[in-house]
Scaffold this active site. Structure first.
Site, PDB file in Angstrom:
ATOM      1  N   ASP A   1      32.973 -30.930   5.428  1.00  0.00           N
ATOM      2  CA  ASP A   1      33.257 -30.090   4.256  1.00  0.00           C
ATOM      3  C   ASP A   1      32.140 -30.210   3.214  1.00  0.00           C
ATOM      4  O   ASP A   1      32.040 -29.386   2.304  1.00  0.00           O
ATOM      5  CB  ASP A   1      34.577 -30.533   3.603  1.00  0.00           C
ATOM      6  CG  ASP A   1      35.703 -29.537   3.833  1.00  0.00           C
ATOM      7  OD1 ASP A   1      35.404 -28.370   4.173  1.00  0.00           O
ATOM      8  OD2 ASP A   1      36.870 -29.922   3.655  1.00  0.00           O
TER       9      ASP A   1
ATOM     10  N   GLN B   1      42.542 -31.169   4.722  1.00  0.00           N
ATOM     11  CA  GLN B   1      42.866 -29.917   4.040  1.00  0.00           C
ATOM     12  C   GLN B   1      43.386 -30.197   2.630  1.00  0.00           C
ATOM     13  O   GLN B   1      44.295 -31.008   2.448  1.00  0.00           O
ATOM     14  CB  GLN B   1      43.919 -29.139   4.856  1.00  0.00           C
ATOM     15  CG  GLN B   1      44.235 -27.772   4.311  1.00  0.00           C
ATOM     16  CD  GLN B   1      43.065 -26.802   4.406  1.00  0.00           C
ATOM     17  OE1 GLN B   1      42.356 -26.756   5.399  1.00  0.00           O
ATOM     18  NE2 GLN B   1      42.848 -26.024   3.347  1.00  0.00           N
TER      19      GLN B   1
ATOM     20  N   LYS C   1      41.334 -23.152  11.788  1.00  0.00           N
ATOM     21  CA  LYS C   1      40.198 -24.047  12.021  1.00  0.00           C
ATOM     22  C   LYS C   1      40.299 -24.668  13.418  1.00  0.00           C
ATOM     23  O   LYS C   1      39.311 -24.708  14.162  1.00  0.00           O
ATOM     24  CB  LYS C   1      40.164 -25.129  10.924  1.00  0.00           C
ATOM     25  CG  LYS C   1      39.710 -24.567   9.582  1.00  0.00           C
ATOM     26  CD  LYS C   1      39.960 -25.502   8.407  1.00  0.00           C
ATOM     27  CE  LYS C   1      39.583 -24.780   7.107  1.00  0.00           C
ATOM     28  NZ  LYS C   1      39.927 -25.534   5.893  1.00  0.00           N
TER      29      LYS C   1
END
Ligand SMILES: NC(=O)c1ccc[n+]([C@@H]2O[C@H](COP(=O)([O-])OP(=O)(O)OC[C@H]3O[C@@H](n4cnc5c(N)ncnc54)[C@H](OP(=O)(O)O)[C@@H]3O)[C@@H](O)[C@H]2O)c1
Length: 294
Positions: A125, A102, A58
């Site tokens: 997200d 994460q 990422k």
């Protein structure tokens, strides 16, 4: 995007990596003329090797896009309070447009508390209740949509065109991060959507009705050829690490690729299908937040 017909199989192999590369290049072009630099903060707690790989990918993609990329590698024993304090700082940091924590998190940290602490306008997200509610309500203008479902939609539209009205979609799995949001997204494309879960009776019969079959379960090769209607488009979200008898590891999906490829019109491979698109959509969401701030 280069989709290729494999010599062994009838189905077109959907090239998620190629599609993601194109999206990243177009984001970089947009950033070059944007006037501000989008910023993405990625937080990793602990040293889980799969999570480390995802986070590094990422951050790497963020740099390719021309973003300001801030990666926080926190120790395994980080307290919930310390993580919430970092999120609070990033929420008010004008250089940061997107915040990603994460998952999974170590046991001492409640993931729900952490997700809900992220400013929903920076929740790239798309897991905050505000964004989940907006997606469910069809209020997409101010929403941030979860990355994996968005990536699935891109790949489906690449195969079938933008107009999906009337297609029967079967989604296997009903998690908050994939199954439920991808079902909502396709409902809003005027598809007829059926969700299959662990309590569904005769799931294979229901899956055989699908024009578009999306599988997000986490069970290696659950979906066999007799679950699939000839000519269906099959999107395999699953990522499962398996070892052969010699101990050699590899990643496989929730769909039995070789068998299903003989019946489907098109199918995503694992790896190289949905995974790269998830990261590309994270970059797209970060750019979207930066554009909204202009
Ligand atoms: N490619 C990517 O970028 C990406 C992103 C996210 C996740 N993934 C992968 O996608 C998979 C699913 O992830 P997730 O987070 O959605 O998993 P999850 O939270 O564990 O949810 C799994 C879902 O599958 C359902 N299920 C389990 N066994 C089933 C069965 N035998 N038949 C029908 N449904 C069944 C469960 O049903 P119940 O609700 O009834 O328990 C649940 O809704 C995993 O392999 C994960 O690694 C990939």
């Amino acid at each position: 995007m280069n989709s290729t017909v494999s010599p062994l199989n009838a189905a077109k192999r959907i090239d998620g990596k190629g599609c993601a590369d194109q999206i990243i290049a177009s984001i970089a072009d947009r950033v070059a003329i944007l006037g501000i630099q989008p910023g993405l903060a990625v937080i990793l707690v602990g040293a889980d090797s799969a999570s480390q790989t995802y986070v590094n990918s990422k951050s790497k993609r963020a740099k390719e896009c021309g973003f300001y990329s801030a990666q926080y590698d926190l120790p395994e024993d980080t307290s919930e309070v310390a993580l919430l304090e970092l999120i609070e700082q990033l929420n008010v940091d004008d250089q940061i447009h997107g915040i990603l924590v994460q998952l999974p998190l170590p046991d001492q940290i409640d993931p729900e508390k952490v997700i809900q602490a992220i400013d929903p306008t920076k929740d790239v997200d798309g897991f905050h209740f505000n964004n989940a509610g907006r997606l469910q309500a069809g209020a997409l203008e101010q929403a941030l949509i979860p990355c994996t479902p968005l990536g699935c939609l891109h790949l489906i539209q690449h195969e079938l065109g933008a107009e999906l009205r009337g297609k029967h979609v079967v989604v296997v799995g009903r998690s908050n991060i994939v199954g439920k949001p991808v079902a909502s997204l396709l409902l809003q494309q005027d598809c007829t959507v059926t969700t299959v879960h662990s309590g569904t009776v005769n799931p294979e019969q229901i899956c055989r009705l699908a024009d578009i079959l999306i599988v997000a379960v986490g069970v290696p090769q659950l979906v066999k050829a007799d679950w699939v209607k000839p000519g269906a488009v099959v999107i395999d979200v699953g990522i499962n690490y398996v070892e052969d008898s010699s101990g050699k590891g590899r990643l496989i999906g929730d769909v039995h690729f070789d068998a299903v490829a003989e019946k489907a019109a098109a199918i995503t491979p694992v790896p190289g299908g949905v995974g790269p698109m998830t990261i590309a959509m994270l970059m797209q969401n970060t750019l979207l937040v930066a554009e909204r701030a202009l």
